[in-house]
Every structure is written in structure tokens, then in C-alpha cells.
Write a protein that holds these residues in place. Sequence first.
Motif, PDB file in Angstrom:
ATOM      1  N   ALA A 194       0.832  -1.205   0.000  1.00  0.00           N
ATOM      2  CA  ALA A 194       0.000   0.000   0.000  1.00  0.00           C
ATOM      3  C   ALA A 194       0.868   1.258   0.000  1.00  0.00           C
ATOM      4  N   ASP A 195       0.296   2.376  -0.471  1.00  0.00           N
ATOM      5  CA  ASP A 195       1.007   3.651  -0.464  1.00  0.00           C
ATOM      6  C   ASP A 195       0.912   4.315   0.908  1.00  0.00           C
ATOM      7  N   GLU A 196       1.382   5.561   1.008  1.00  0.00           N
ATOM      8  CA  GLU A 196       1.425   6.240   2.305  1.00  0.00           C
ATOM      9  C   GLU A 196       0.030   6.512   2.869  1.00  0.00           C
ATOM     10  N   ASP A 197      -0.988   6.484   2.012  1.00  0.00           N
ATOM     11  CA  ASP A 197      -2.364   6.670   2.476  1.00  0.00           C
ATOM     12  C   ASP A 197      -3.037   5.360   2.859  1.00  0.00           C
ATOM     13  N   GLY A 198      -2.312   4.266   2.709  1.00  0.00           N
ATOM     14  CA  GLY A 198      -2.884   2.967   3.026  1.00  0.00           C
ATOM     15  C   GLY A 198      -3.680   2.359   1.898  1.00  0.00           C
ATOM     16  N   ASP A 199      -3.525   2.885   0.674  1.00  0.00           N
ATOM     17  CA  ASP A 199      -4.279   2.404  -0.481  1.00  0.00           C
ATOM     18  C   ASP A 199      -3.411   1.512  -1.364  1.00  0.00           C
ATOM     19  N   LEU A 200      -4.048   0.504  -1.950  1.00  0.00           N
ATOM     20  CA  LEU A 200      -3.358  -0.444  -2.816  1.00  0.00           C
ATOM     21  C   LEU A 200      -3.980  -0.381  -4.206  1.00  0.00           C
ATOM     22  N   ALA A 201      -3.188   0.025  -5.193  1.00  0.00           N
ATOM     23  CA  ALA A 201      -3.702   0.151  -6.557  1.00  0.00           C
ATOM     24  C   ALA A 201      -4.050  -1.216  -7.130  1.00  0.00           C
ATOM     25  N   LEU A 202      -5.099  -1.265  -7.946  1.00  0.00           N
ATOM     26  CA  LEU A 202      -5.468  -2.489  -8.645  1.00  0.00           C
ATOM     27  C   LEU A 202      -4.711  -2.594  -9.956  1.00  0.00           C
ATOM     28  N   ASP A 203      -4.540  -3.825 -10.437  1.00  0.00           N
ATOM     29  CA  ASP A 203      -3.903  -3.997 -11.742  1.00  0.00           C
ATOM     30  C   ASP A 203      -4.903  -3.637 -12.843  1.00  0.00           C
ATOM     31  N   ALA A 204      -4.417  -3.591 -14.068  1.00  0.00           N
ATOM     32  CA  ALA A 204      -5.229  -3.092 -15.181  1.00  0.00           C
ATOM     33  C   ALA A 204      -6.500  -3.921 -15.373  1.00  0.00           C
TER      34      ALA A 204
END
Length: 220
Positions: A190-200
Motif C-alpha cells: 500500500a502507499d502512504e495513504d494505506g491504499d493499494l492500486a489495482l492492476d489493469a
Amino acid sequence: MRIRHLASVLGIFLAAGQPRIAMSAVLEQDGLTLRIPASPALVLQIDAAFKPLLPLRIPIAGKTTADRRIFVDADAKSSIRRLVIVQYETVNPGVKFSFVYPASPPAEFGAQTFQFYAYVHDDERAAVKSPDAEAGLTRAFLVEQGFRVPRLFRLARLARVADRDGQSEVIVFYIENADADFAPGPLPGADEDGDLALDAASKQAILERLKSAVHPVSQR
């Protein structure tokens, strides 16, 4: 009775007890139909699997006010399976501020192009960190309504500036319960905001599910 009429009555009582969250009548809402005063005008039809809740008005940083409309799909135990949240945010009178951003990364939604993001969001963490922000206030409202709110949301977010002067924006969130897909604790990667990007592929799939849940029936 239309929700906007009920909100105008109940808002008086809610505002007295909870000054941070008050009812709103900025948008026109008739059950699962929303009429948004964007340019071009936008009418959204929410799928019948969702239940409309009363509106929320959330002041943001003294500059803007968000009118949030929340629609819930929950099981028999009031555990939330999915949410649709439509937010119409306007600049407060006298404030020198404008919404300025491109519709990029782009996604087509009805006749318009929106900015599109999709990711897994630690909503519980965000609410603890910022209880007076949109996520914290919305989560508290859902709990007060008797819902069991997931820790993790898998979500798609569509946004665009809603008028030529940049004085409003419209955001459509489609949210799924993602708790079963991850172990307890911080999201790995996850990024600094606690979010995890989804794949395409996952982004495209959740965008299609959003379009199945929220239908733009009129844009002119």
C-alpha cells in the motif's frame, strides 16, 4: 415522499445533535434516481439492489461543501456488501477556489469522460486517522444506521469538474467489501495513504461493475 423533502425536515434535528453532519437538499433525489446540476446535466439511476439512505452534507476545509448520497447493499445481518456514493461538491460562497484537474486517467461514463481510479482502501484506518474527513464521517454515519462496515473497500472512483467555472465537481464511488481478500493488518504494497492500486484487468472489471450499478440515464 421524496428523500429531499424528508431530509429538509429531519435535517433540523440532526444538525442540532451532530453539527458536523447535516442533511442536504443540494441535489434532487427521488429514491434511487439522482438529478445532478452539472453541465451537462446528469441523471443517475442506481440499481434496485441498493437501498437509499438520507443525505449527508460535509464541510471540507472551509472551502467547499460535499453533498453525499449513499446507497447500501447489505445482507440480512446488515453487513455491507456494496456501496454507491455520489458526491456533488461545491465551492462555498465568497471562497476563491476552483476545481481544476484533467479527466485523466480517463474513463467513459455515459456521454462524458471522467477521471478514473480504482484501488483497495483501508477505510477503518482512514477513519481513525481523520474522523472529521469524508471517510470518517461517512463511516460513523453508516455505523449509526446499524450497518456493519468493512475494514477494507475495493473501489472505483469517477470524478469530473461539473461546470465551466470550476465551482463544482461530481464524484461517483462504487465500493465492494474486500475484507475476505486480505489478512488482518496493513495492506501489503500500500502507499502512504494505506491504499493499494489495482492492476489493469481488475480496474477494468470493477469499472464495468460500477456501470452495472449506476446508470447515467440522461446527460444533456
